[in-house]
Design a protein around this motif. Structure first.
Motif, PDB file in Angstrom:
ATOM      1  N   ARG A   3      29.906  31.354  46.863  1.00 14.45           N
ATOM      2  CA  ARG A   3      29.795  32.588  47.246  1.00 14.45           C
ATOM      3  C   ARG A   3      30.252  33.504  46.169  1.00 14.45           C
ATOM      4  NH1 ARG A   3      33.562  35.488  52.101  1.00 14.45           N
ATOM      5  NH2 ARG A   3      32.381  37.544  51.926  1.00 14.45           N
ATOM      6  N   ILE A   4      29.157  34.373  45.944  1.00 14.61           N
ATOM      7  CA  ILE A   4      29.322  35.426  45.071  1.00 14.61           C
ATOM      8  C   ILE A   4      29.566  36.787  45.649  1.00 14.61           C
ATOM      9  CG2 ILE A   4      28.535  36.654  43.018  1.00 14.61           C
ATOM     10  CD1 ILE A   4      29.137  33.775  42.422  1.00 14.61           C
TER      11      ILE A   4
ATOM     12  N   VAL B  53      40.178  37.215  34.062  1.00 12.43           N
ATOM     13  CA  VAL B  53      39.840  36.072  34.963  1.00 12.43           C
ATOM     14  C   VAL B  53      41.009  35.560  35.462  1.00 12.43           C
ATOM     15  CG1 VAL B  53      38.267  34.266  35.153  1.00 12.43           C
ATOM     16  CG2 VAL B  53      37.521  35.810  33.556  1.00 12.43           C
ATOM     17  N   THR B  54      40.980  35.467  36.626  1.00 10.24           N
ATOM     18  CA  THR B  54      42.264  34.789  37.374  1.00 10.24           C
ATOM     19  C   THR B  54      41.493  33.840  38.533  1.00 10.24           C
ATOM     20  OG1 THR B  54      42.324  36.292  39.149  1.00 10.24           O
ATOM     21  CG2 THR B  54      43.584  36.824  37.234  1.00 10.24           C
TER      22      THR B  54
ATOM     23  N   LEU C  15      39.227  30.274  44.408  1.00 11.21           N
ATOM     24  CA  LEU C  15      38.636  31.896  44.724  1.00 11.21           C
ATOM     25  C   LEU C  15      38.888  32.300  42.994  1.00 11.21           C
ATOM     26  CD1 LEU C  15      37.802  34.650  45.712  1.00 11.21           C
ATOM     27  CD2 LEU C  15      40.019  35.176  45.946  1.00 11.21           C
ATOM     28  N   VAL C  16      37.908  32.632  42.332  1.00 12.40           N
ATOM     29  CA  VAL C  16      37.727  32.962  40.934  1.00 12.40           C
ATOM     30  C   VAL C  16      37.468  34.581  40.697  1.00 12.40           C
ATOM     31  CG1 VAL C  16      36.909  32.720  38.654  1.00 12.40           C
ATOM     32  CG2 VAL C  16      37.068  30.621  39.811  1.00 12.40           C
ATOM     33  N   GLU C  17      38.247  35.160  40.322  1.00 11.83           N
ATOM     34  CA  GLU C  17      38.007  36.575  40.216  1.00 11.83           C
ATOM     35  C   GLU C  17      37.925  37.255  38.664  1.00 11.83           C
ATOM     36  OE1 GLU C  17      40.312  38.364  44.132  1.00 11.83           O
ATOM     37  OE2 GLU C  17      41.384  37.986  42.536  1.00 11.83           O
ATOM     38  N   ILE C  18      36.808  38.032  38.690  1.00 15.35           N
ATOM     39  CA  ILE C  18      36.754  38.541  37.069  1.00 15.35           C
ATOM     40  C   ILE C  18      36.809  40.212  37.292  1.00 15.35           C
ATOM     41  CG2 ILE C  18      35.020  39.121  35.647  1.00 15.35           C
ATOM     42  CD1 ILE C  18      33.361  36.401  36.317  1.00 15.35           C
TER      43      ILE C  18
ATOM     44  N   THR D 180      45.064  24.250  38.475  1.00 13.73           N
ATOM     45  CA  THR D 180      44.393  22.814  37.882  1.00 13.73           C
ATOM     46  C   THR D 180      43.549  22.146  38.752  1.00 13.73           C
ATOM     47  OG1 THR D 180      46.334  21.771  39.103  1.00 13.73           O
ATOM     48  CG2 THR D 180      46.846  22.696  36.938  1.00 13.73           C
ATOM     49  N   THR D 181      42.440  22.672  39.005  1.00 16.12           N
ATOM     50  CA  THR D 181      41.731  22.211  39.959  1.00 16.12           C
ATOM     51  C   THR D 181      40.556  21.672  38.926  1.00 16.12           C
ATOM     52  OG1 THR D 181      41.821  23.622  41.749  1.00 16.12           O
ATOM     53  CG2 THR D 181      39.612  22.532  41.682  1.00 16.12           C
TER      54      THR D 181
END
Length: 696
Positions: A691-692, A629-630, A640-643, A595-596
């Motif tokens: 950062r990617i 997508v998490t 941290l978003v992960e695809i 919930t950011t």
């Protein structure tokens, strides 16, 4: 549903009236399906906001040349003339004095260095010969009495022999460089032949003490190999012209031969004795004659050794005193027993019965004493070679010191000549390095960051004004420097014009697309037919992607989009808005999103960045799979978003190159038009500190 999903995301994001979060996909995704955007890249990007300018000012005028002086001045000599003058004196002095004073010392030193190498190899050869003798003699009894070759008494000796063989073969490697020495070349050929024979030891072991043959055949097979190893000490005489070293090598060869003949007797008698002392032994007549001949040859070899050792000034009687048996009764008893057994036919009959173990232990007393004497001779020879080498080295040092004095005087004159040349070369080198590493890169950076007309493009001269080749090179370098600055200024101007063109095209297309989106939205609100509404939604989605492509041009030009959010937006709404801009949005699943909230100034660029990554994930994975997508909140406040997709993947090399390009976006050039997705993602991530990273 597509249009509604987009509008819901936009509403959740509370965007301003100017537009939404929609962006277009990068065109290379459909052109090159074999690679993802991670495979796209190039050089570093240009500095944003580089303003176009007018003509680049020409290079600064050359500074007035100082007086080069007279043509016959030392600093105006040609470089070839200076080098000849620089090298002639020391070379002539070194050649004359070196050829006369140290040639003989160097020859002696080289010979003695060869002797040290050969002495080391001879020690290893002697050790291997002793190991072969022990293997031959101590395995004779067990093998002739039916023991298995893997029996400890046999295998232990063979293992020790193999270790000695390895050490010997290692020592032969040092003889590889002969430096044209014919004597050493001959020795190396002999060593190579012996090494080949040593490697065939398994063939000898295979047929060792076969019951169908006389035992002397096995002994002779071992002896042939041992004699070859012992002959190396005689070969050492070829590598030196020193009389004392020649006598020592021959004396060592004679004594080693005597030890070998004593060992042969030990092997022949051991092969005839039983394991049980209660049983009678049997000595083949051929074996007896073979052993008797070895005894005679051993006496002759000892006599030759005594004569050679006495001629060197040594006391042979004192050295070989342990062999007389005065201090060790076992040696006398073994000699007497060998004389009785080998002296007459049937020598084992009627004698006190004994086992081969008893005989081997008793006969080994003499062999061990001879081993000690042999090592003493090797040590004396090694010490003598060292002393001679040190003396030769001392002579060479004295001669070298004299030469250094002469060379020192010569080099002082050469130094004066070289100094005038070195100063100019050093200044040219320092200036060229400073220009290449500091001045030119800094100037290029200034030209990229500001209007080229506002940058001072004057070039400072190297400052070398002589008439020789160095002065001409310095003048040429100044010209090259000026031309490089001029070209950099022209390129900066061109980049500014291109950026302005990108910005103008993007702004024009953005306005038209926004009007198109407004019209489509109005038509959607009035349309009741589901089929027509579905088509309008598709048009809405295509227009949204076209707007993202247009905004890509703004990123290429280093500009920021005009659309902004004023308040923070939940991360889940940002992800939904990004998914709505992807053609295959229905394959995207959101899961575990924290919930950011995202700052409003970042929302538009973050949606753009995520849309590019999602476009890549859906384009290069199977249409039947989902893209998940998490999100995870990290302890330090970051997210941290992960695809996750199920594409074919990339090689480790390509993956590393891709991540490097993401961290360092390329300069805008032709390749960027084919790899716009990677460039845009890299530029946007750098703009906001995101950062990617692509992972397997």
């Amino acid at each position: 549903m597509q249009g509604r999903f987009k509008r819901d995301s936009s509403a959740a994001a509370e965007q301003e009236p100017r537009g939404g979060t929609d962006r277009g996909s990068s065109p290379q995704h459909t052109q090159n399906p074999g690679q993802g955007p991670a495979g796209e890249g190039g050089d570093r990007g240009t500095q944003p906001g580089a303003a176009p300018g007018g003509d680049t000012p020409n290079a600064a005028p050359k500074s007035a040349s100082t007086d080069a002086g007279s043509r016959i001045a030392l600093r105006n000599w040609r470089i070839s003339t200076r080098l000849v003058a620089l090298l002639t004196l020391p070379v002539v002095a070194a050649t004359t004095l070196g050829g006369l004073r140290i040639n003989e010392s160097l020859n002696d030193r080289q010979q003695l260095e060869h002797m040290q190498l050969l002495t080391k190899m001879t020690k290893e050869a002697t050790s291997l010969a002793a190991a072969l003798q022990a293997e031959r003699d101590e395995s004779a009894g067990p093998l002739t009495n039916g023991a298995n070759p893997k029996d400890f008494k046999v295998q232990d000796r063979r293992t020790k022999t193999d270790r000695a063989k390895k050490a010997f073969l290692g020592a032969t490697v040092d003889i590889g460089n002969t430096d044209g020495d014919q004597a050493l070349e001959s020795i190396r050929a002999n060593v190579s032949q012996i090494a080949t024979q040593v490697n065939k030891i398994q063939e000898i072991r295979k047929d060792a003490y076969d019951s169908d043959t006389t035992h002397s055949l096995t002994v002779d097979a071992y002896s042939g190999l041992i004699d070859s190893l012992l002959s190396l000490s005689q070969d050492m005489a070829q590598a030196t012209s020193n009389p004392d070293m020649i006598k020592r090598t021959r004396a060592l060869a004679a004594f080693s031969s005597a030890k070998e003949y004593a060992s042969i007797q030990r092997a022949i008698i051991a092969s005839a004795l039983p394991a049980d002392p209660k049983l009678a032994g049997e000595l083949n007549e051929n074996d007896r004659l073979y052993g008797l001949a070895a005894a005679t040859k051993g006496d002759n070899a000892l006599a030759s050794f005594d004569a050679l050792y006495e001629s060197m000034g040594g006391n042979a009687e004192e050295l070989t005193a342990p062999l007389s048996g005065k201090g060790n009764p076992e040696i006398n008893a073994a000699d007497e027993y060998a004389q009785r057994v080998l002296g007459i036919s049937g020598g084992l009959e009627g004698r006190p019965k004994r086992s081969y173990l008893d005989w081997t232990d008793q006969a080994s007393a003499k062999i061990n004493a001879m081993n000690i004497i042999e090592q003493t001779l090797l040590g004396e020879m090694e010490n003598k070679a060292r002393q001679l080498r040190e003396k030769s080295q001392q002579d060479a040092l004295i001669n070298g010191a004299l030469i250094l004095v002469v060379l020192g005087v010569s080099l002082v004159g050469a130094f004066v000549v070289a100094r005038s040349m070195i100063r100019s070369l050093r200044r040219l080198q320092e200036t060229a390095t400073k220009v290449a590493q500091d001045r030119l890169p800094e100037l290029v950076k200034q030209l990229s960051d500001s209007d080229p007309q506002d940058v001072d493009t004057s070039v400072e001269s190297v400052g070398v004004h002589s008439r020789d080749e160095i002065g001409k090179v310095a003048a040429a370098f100044d010209d090259v420097h000026r031309e490089a600055v001029r070209l950099a200024a022209e390129q900066a101007l061109l980049r500014g014009n291109v950026n302005a063109m990108f910005t103008n095209l993007s702004r024009r297309s953005q306005g038209l697309i926004q009007r198109q989106l407004s019209l489509i939205s109005e038509l959607e609100s009035r349309e009741a037919d589901p089929d027509q509404l579905s088509s309008l939604f598709k048009l809405d989605h295509l227009a949204t992607r076209m707007r993202r492509n247009g905004e890509n041009l703004l990123v290429l030009a280093g500009e920021e989009p005009g659309r902004r959010w004023t308040r923070p937006v939940p991360l889940v709404d940002v992800l939904r808005a990004a998914a709505s801009e992807v053609e295959q949005y229905e394959r995207i699943e959101l899961a575990s999103v924290p919930t950011t909230e995202v700052a409003g100034r970042v929302v538009n660029d973050l949606v753009h960045l995520l849309a590019e990554l999602l476009e890549n994930a859906t384009s290069f994975s199977s249409p039947q799979t989902k893209v998940r997508v998490t999100g995870h909140a990290l302890p330090d406040g970051r997210v941290l978003v992960e695809i996750h997709d199920t594409g074919i993947g990339l090689s480790p090399e390509d993956l590393a190159a891709i991540n490097e390009r993401l961290a360092s976006p390329p300069t805008v050039d032709v390749s960027v038009s084919r790899r716009m997705g990677l460039f845009v993602v890299g530029r946007l991530s750098l703009r906001h500190g995101i950062r990617i990273q692509l992972r397997p």
